[in-house]
Design an enzyme around this catalytic site. Sequence first.
Site, PDB file in Angstrom:
ATOM      1  N   SER A 128      -7.510  -5.460  -5.268  1.00 45.38           N
ATOM      2  CA  SER A 128      -8.639  -5.988  -4.495  1.00 45.38           C
ATOM      3  C   SER A 128      -9.935  -5.883  -5.299  1.00 45.38           C
ATOM      4  O   SER A 128     -10.016  -5.132  -6.276  1.00 45.38           O
ATOM      5  CB  SER A 128      -8.786  -5.222  -3.181  1.00 45.38           C
ATOM      6  OG  SER A 128      -9.334  -3.944  -3.405  1.00 45.38           O
TER       7      SER A 128
ATOM      8  N   ASP B 168       0.829  -1.207   0.000  1.00 48.68           N
ATOM      9  CA  ASP B 168       0.000   0.000   0.000  1.00 48.68           C
ATOM     10  C   ASP B 168       0.869   1.264   0.000  1.00 48.68           C
ATOM     11  O   ASP B 168       1.975   1.263   0.530  1.00 48.68           O
ATOM     12  CB  ASP B 168      -0.910  -0.027   1.236  1.00 48.68           C
ATOM     13  CG  ASP B 168      -2.098   0.914   1.101  1.00 48.68           C
ATOM     14  OD1 ASP B 168      -2.340   1.422  -0.026  1.00 48.68           O
ATOM     15  OD2 ASP B 168      -2.789   1.157   2.108  1.00 48.68           O
TER      16      ASP B 168
ATOM     17  N   ASN C 294     -10.953  -2.408  -5.391  1.00 50.50           N
ATOM     18  CA  ASN C 294     -10.171  -1.504  -6.247  1.00 50.50           C
ATOM     19  C   ASN C 294     -10.804  -1.288  -7.630  1.00 50.50           C
ATOM     20  O   ASN C 294     -10.478  -0.321  -8.319  1.00 50.50           O
ATOM     21  CB  ASN C 294      -8.731  -2.003  -6.424  1.00 50.50           C
ATOM     22  CG  ASN C 294      -7.884  -1.902  -5.177  1.00 50.50           C
ATOM     23  OD1 ASN C 294      -6.976  -2.701  -4.955  1.00 50.50           O
ATOM     24  ND2 ASN C 294      -8.148  -0.914  -4.327  1.00 50.50           N
TER      25      ASN C 294
HETATM   26  C1  IPE Z   1      -5.394  -2.717  -0.187  1.00 52.11           C
HETATM   27  O1  IPE Z   1      -5.073  -1.392  -0.370  1.00 52.11           O
HETATM   28  C2  IPE Z   1      -5.395  -3.430  -1.509  1.00 52.11           C
HETATM   29  C3  IPE Z   1      -4.109  -3.571  -2.156  1.00 52.11           C
HETATM   30  C4  IPE Z   1      -2.947  -3.244  -1.659  1.00 52.11           C
HETATM   31  C5  IPE Z   1      -4.157  -4.190  -3.461  1.00 52.11           C
HETATM   32  P1  IPE Z   1      -6.184  -0.265  -0.499  1.00 52.11           P
HETATM   33  O2  IPE Z   1      -5.462   1.015  -0.665  1.00 52.11           O
HETATM   34  O3  IPE Z   1      -7.148  -0.632  -1.546  1.00 52.11           O
HETATM   35  O4  IPE Z   1      -6.908  -0.339   0.924  1.00 52.11           O
HETATM   36  P2  IPE Z   1      -7.784   0.736   1.699  1.00 52.11           P
HETATM   37  O5  IPE Z   1      -8.823   1.220   0.751  1.00 52.11           O
HETATM   38  O6  IPE Z   1      -6.875   1.826   2.121  1.00 52.11           O
HETATM   39  O7  IPE Z   1      -8.345  -0.002   2.876  1.00 52.11           O
HETATM   40  C1  IPE Z   2      -1.554   0.314  -3.435  1.00 47.73           C
HETATM   41  O1  IPE Z   2      -1.351   1.676  -3.453  1.00 47.73           O
HETATM   42  C2  IPE Z   2      -1.823  -0.251  -4.801  1.00 47.73           C
HETATM   43  C3  IPE Z   2      -3.206  -0.690  -5.016  1.00 47.73           C
HETATM   44  C4  IPE Z   2      -4.148  -0.663  -4.118  1.00 47.73           C
HETATM   45  C5  IPE Z   2      -3.522  -1.211  -6.326  1.00 47.73           C
HETATM   46  P1  IPE Z   2      -2.551   2.700  -3.412  1.00 47.73           P
HETATM   47  O2  IPE Z   2      -2.947   3.051  -4.805  1.00 47.73           O
HETATM   48  O3  IPE Z   2      -3.663   2.201  -2.559  1.00 47.73           O
HETATM   49  O4  IPE Z   2      -1.859   3.936  -2.708  1.00 47.73           O
HETATM   50  P2  IPE Z   2      -2.513   4.951  -1.692  1.00 47.73           P
HETATM   51  O5  IPE Z   2      -3.096   4.151  -0.566  1.00 47.73           O
HETATM   52  O6  IPE Z   2      -3.553   5.732  -2.437  1.00 47.73           O
HETATM   53  O7  IPE Z   2      -1.364   5.807  -1.242  1.00 47.73           O
HETATM   54 MG    MG Z   3      -4.089   2.381  -0.597  1.00 49.82          MG
END
Ligand code: IPE
Ligand code: IPE
Ligand code: MG
Length: 251
Positions: free
Chosen positions: A66, A21, A69
């Site tokens: 996810s 993340d 996502n």
């Molecule tokens: C969790 O991260 C999913 C992945 C790393 C693929 P998210 O960024 O989607 O999670 P939330 O929304 O902060 O809980």
């Molecule tokens: C994790 O990074 C990658 C995915 C969830 C696909 P994020 O895109 O969630 O990054 P933040 O949480 O917005 O910084």
């Molecule tokens: Mg994230």
Amino acid sequence: MTMEKKIDKKKLPQHIAIIMDGNGRWAQKHAFGRIIGHQKGTEAVRDIVRASCELGIKYLTLYAFSVENWIRPTQEVNALMLLLERYLRSELNEMLERDIRLVTIGNRSALPERINKSLKEVMEKTSHNRGMVLNLALSYSGRDEILRGINTLLTDMRLSKLPSEPITAEVFLSYLDTAALPDPDLLIRTSGEYRLSNFLLWQTAYTEFYFTEILWPDFGRDDLLEAIINYQQRERRFGLTSDQLPKVAPG
Ligand code: IPE
Ligand code: IPE
Ligand code: MG
């Protein structure tokens, strides 16, 4: 002493799972668009796969995308799919060289056709590898996995493919996407968020959690080693008392 020397090779976690993340926040911090953050995130994936493999980790599960996502902006979702496709194409040779086997968990039918084609190819070509299992969680959510499993189980029951009730934990887990994998010993989440976000709900019952403020694109080999060193200092009791645990011979 180098980080690597502090690691007890006999007490390595067999299975490490990572919630990667912080790509978006990394991009924001460097005044880039989110997609650049994801691109940098892919480079971190490469480093961590390499490092895990060299250390002798047997299973590495990466939460790449996810179910939730999917409702991100279309442009971002498309970019993530493109990066995944490129990753699969560019890493195949290295997976073959390093004896890495690729598997996935998640609802593959939700993925674009092109991705499924690339996945199928890489999974087939690496299926005989035995060095490390690289497990990508794609269109994955723990609740979705459990529900898909239960529905298949119900169908099998109706078709009398299941011997008897009640359902045991062993039967139940054979219907999960992770049926062939041991539960994770160590779960790492980067970017300073302290939640599971629907990752491996059933499988993390006795997993050790490790949280770090580091944003995923900045997470490197030494950070992985630090997480493992931290893990090795813990006592996993599984509900028992300390005295009940098998004594580890000194040295
Ligand atoms: C969790 O991260 C999913 C992945 C790393 C693929 P998210 O960024 O989607 O999670 P939330 O929304 O902060 O809980
Ligand atoms: C994790 O990074 C990658 C995915 C969830 C696909 P994020 O895109 O969630 O990054 P933040 O949480 O917005 O910084
Ligand atoms: Mg994230």
